[in-house]
Motif scaffolding. Structure first.
Motif, PDB file in Angstrom:
ATOM      1  N   ALA A  69      -2.652   4.900   3.114  1.00  0.00           N
ATOM      2  CA  ALA A  69      -1.194   4.829   2.894  1.00  0.00           C
ATOM      3  C   ALA A  69      -0.686   3.420   3.208  1.00  0.00           C
ATOM      4  CB  ALA A  69      -0.483   5.873   3.745  1.00  0.00           C
ATOM      5  N   GLN A  70      -1.238   2.791   4.232  1.00  0.00           N
ATOM      6  CA  GLN A  70      -0.871   1.398   4.563  1.00  0.00           C
ATOM      7  C   GLN A  70      -1.256   0.464   3.426  1.00  0.00           C
ATOM      8  OE1 GLN A  70       0.715   0.036   6.952  1.00  0.00           O
ATOM      9  NE2 GLN A  70       0.639   1.375   8.749  1.00  0.00           N
ATOM     10  N   ALA A  71      -2.447   0.715   2.846  1.00  0.00           N
ATOM     11  CA  ALA A  71      -2.937  -0.165   1.772  1.00  0.00           C
ATOM     12  C   ALA A  71      -2.078  -0.044   0.508  1.00  0.00           C
ATOM     13  CB  ALA A  71      -4.401   0.159   1.458  1.00  0.00           C
ATOM     14  N   LEU A  72      -1.467   1.132   0.313  1.00  0.00           N
ATOM     15  CA  LEU A  72      -0.598   1.311  -0.857  1.00  0.00           C
ATOM     16  C   LEU A  72       0.641   0.415  -0.747  1.00  0.00           C
ATOM     17  CD1 LEU A  72      -2.391   3.713  -1.651  1.00  0.00           C
ATOM     18  CD2 LEU A  72      -0.337   5.000  -2.134  1.00  0.00           C
ATOM     19  N   ARG A  73       1.071   0.191   0.461  1.00  0.00           N
ATOM     20  CA  ARG A  73       2.268  -0.639   0.658  1.00  0.00           C
ATOM     21  C   ARG A  73       2.058  -2.034   0.053  1.00  0.00           C
ATOM     22  NH1 ARG A  73       6.537  -1.220   4.445  1.00  0.00           N
ATOM     23  NH2 ARG A  73       5.946   0.409   5.876  1.00  0.00           N
ATOM     24  N   THR A  74       0.870  -2.599   0.278  1.00  0.00           N
ATOM     25  CA  THR A  74       0.603  -3.943  -0.247  1.00  0.00           C
ATOM     26  C   THR A  74       0.084  -3.874  -1.687  1.00  0.00           C
ATOM     27  OG1 THR A  74      -1.654  -3.845   0.577  1.00  0.00           O
ATOM     28  CG2 THR A  74      -0.014  -4.857   2.031  1.00  0.00           C
ATOM     29  N   GLY A  75      -0.299  -2.702  -2.127  1.00  0.00           N
ATOM     30  CA  GLY A  75      -0.818  -2.556  -3.489  1.00  0.00           C
ATOM     31  C   GLY A  75      -2.319  -2.806  -3.564  1.00  0.00           C
ATOM     32  N   SER A  76      -3.013  -2.909  -2.417  1.00  0.00           N
ATOM     33  CA  SER A  76      -4.464  -3.165  -2.487  1.00  0.00           C
ATOM     34  C   SER A  76      -5.225  -1.884  -2.877  1.00  0.00           C
ATOM     35  CB  SER A  76      -4.994  -3.765  -1.185  1.00  0.00           C
ATOM     36  OG  SER A  76      -4.787  -2.893  -0.122  1.00  0.00           O
ATOM     37  N   ILE A  77      -4.601  -0.719  -2.725  1.00  0.00           N
ATOM     38  CA  ILE A  77      -5.081   0.537  -3.338  1.00  0.00           C
ATOM     39  C   ILE A  77      -3.855   1.102  -4.067  1.00  0.00           C
ATOM     40  CG2 ILE A  77      -6.016   2.865  -2.925  1.00  0.00           C
ATOM     41  CD1 ILE A  77      -7.358   1.736  -0.400  1.00  0.00           C
ATOM     42  N   GLU A  78      -4.083   1.779  -5.206  1.00  0.00           N
ATOM     43  CA  GLU A  78      -2.930   2.149  -6.037  1.00  0.00           C
ATOM     44  C   GLU A  78      -2.338   3.520  -5.704  1.00  0.00           C
ATOM     45  OE1 GLU A  78      -5.907   1.128  -7.422  1.00  0.00           O
ATOM     46  OE2 GLU A  78      -5.221  -0.948  -7.567  1.00  0.00           O
ATOM     47  N   ALA A  79      -3.175   4.517  -5.385  1.00  0.00           N
ATOM     48  CA  ALA A  79      -2.614   5.871  -5.253  1.00  0.00           C
ATOM     49  C   ALA A  79      -3.399   6.718  -4.260  1.00  0.00           C
ATOM     50  CB  ALA A  79      -2.586   6.555  -6.623  1.00  0.00           C
ATOM     51  N   GLU A  80      -2.739   7.757  -3.775  1.00  0.00           N
ATOM     52  CA  GLU A  80      -3.367   8.625  -2.762  1.00  0.00           C
ATOM     53  C   GLU A  80      -2.727  10.007  -2.789  1.00  0.00           C
ATOM     54  OE1 GLU A  80      -2.690   7.382   1.333  1.00  0.00           O
ATOM     55  OE2 GLU A  80      -4.376   8.599   2.023  1.00  0.00           O
TER      56      GLU A  80
END
Ligand code: MLT
Length: 325
Positions: free
Chosen positions: A69-80
């Protein structure tokens, strides 16, 4: 050989998609979450005419639910897809779905989560850099443990119970007289196996998909929370898409959620029978359930600050009440 070569050159190369979505979740392939994820992949690729490629990463392969969820904030992972309880620390406003005993049935939870989707999407991009595409649901979280049948609050005392890492679950278990153990989801099975904890709470289907029946004996229907879990997408990624692809994802998310809820209802019913066959003891609801309820419900006012503040909680509660009626 020549035939094989001919076949190889005559196959048109697959066209690369314009966008790739890595979709992370924490469950294995036998869990309703994964089945809903597969439906989302199918629909997103279909509605985008193949311009979006969805790749699913189950089993926390990309990190714990909270890390992703933290990585989604920066966009380094797209979805969860993740349990609401694991999103609350990052996106407090979703915590309104977590008020203990707010729902008495799956249908009530569906009505509330659908009605809250847009109001939440007015807040979450700023709060956590994510937005909701659809809301999955897996039924009530039930308490499992390896030590004894829990039919009353007295039976619960002294058990070492894991909860997800959020204040609402921690405080609720404290109101029942326990000192719960917050722990990341991926660590739960080994901790049960090694006796670091005696029990945990998750939906019936999880006891099947994660094979908890191998390390747990007793189940109590404590009814305090429904497993709700949004498909979230990085707001940065979403805003970089053309409008037609944003619509394709919104549609895919909503339809995948409808599908997942149906799968989950069917599998929950099957799971209750299978778990008995597998040797688990299903005790139903505690005989003193009203005591559990009044202790946990008394905490509601104290949760406001953890879940977006009183103004939001009042507004969201109004939306939920109207939707449920
Ligand atoms: C948890 O207990 O952390 C979650 O319910 C696990 C899940 O996402 O299924």
């Amino acid at each position: 050989m020549i035939g094989a070569l001919f076949a190889a050159v005559s196959v048109a190369p697959a066209l690369a998609a314009d966008y790739t979505i890595r979709l992370s979740h924490g469950d294995n392939e036998n869990n309703p979450t994964h089945k809903g994820a597969v439906k989302f992949e199918e629909l997103a690729e279909k509605y985008s005419d193949g311009r979006i490629d969805v790749q699913i990463f189950p089993n926390n392969q990309l990190g714990s639910e909270q890390e992703v969820a933290q990585a989604l904030r920066t966009g380094s992972i797209e979805a969860e897809i993740l349990y609401t309880g694991n999103l609350v620390p990052l996106a407090p406003s979703v915590g309104v779905m977590m008020l203990p005993y707010a729902f008495t049935s799956n249908e009530e939870a569906h009505a509330a989560m659908d009605a809250l989707k847009d109001p939440l999407n007015a807040r979450l991009p700023k709060e956590a850099g994510v937005r909701i595409l659809g809301y999955f649901e897996k039924g009530f979280r039930v308490l499992t443990n390896s030590k004894r049948e829990v039919k009353t609050l007295d039976d619960l005392q002294g058990l070492k119970i894991r909860v997800s890492k959020n204040n609402i679950a921690i405080e609720t278990f404290k109101s029942w007289g326990l000192d719960p153990i917050p722990m990341a989801w991926a660590e739960v099975f080994p901790a049960l196996q090694q006796g670091v904890i005696d029990g945990q709470e998750n939906p019936y289907t999880t006891s099947i998909s994660s094979k908890f029946y191998e390390v747990q004996k007793y189940i109590t229907e404590i009814h305090y929370l429904i497993w709700s879990g949004p498909i979230i997408i990085s707001e940065r990624f979403y805003q970089g898409l053309p409008a037609d692809l944003q619509e394709a994802l919104d549609r895919a998310g909503e339809e995948a959620a409808v599908y997942e809820r149906e799968v989950s209802a069917t599998e929950t019913e099957k799971a209750t029978k299978e778990l008995v066959k597998l040797g688990m003891v299903l005790s139903g609801a505690p005989t003193d359930e009203e005591k559990w309820q009044s202790a946990a419900k008394a905490l509601w006012p104290s949760f406001s600050e953890d879940i977006g503040g009183k103004e939001w909680v009042d507004k969201a509660s109004g939306i939920m009440e109207k939707a449920i009626k």
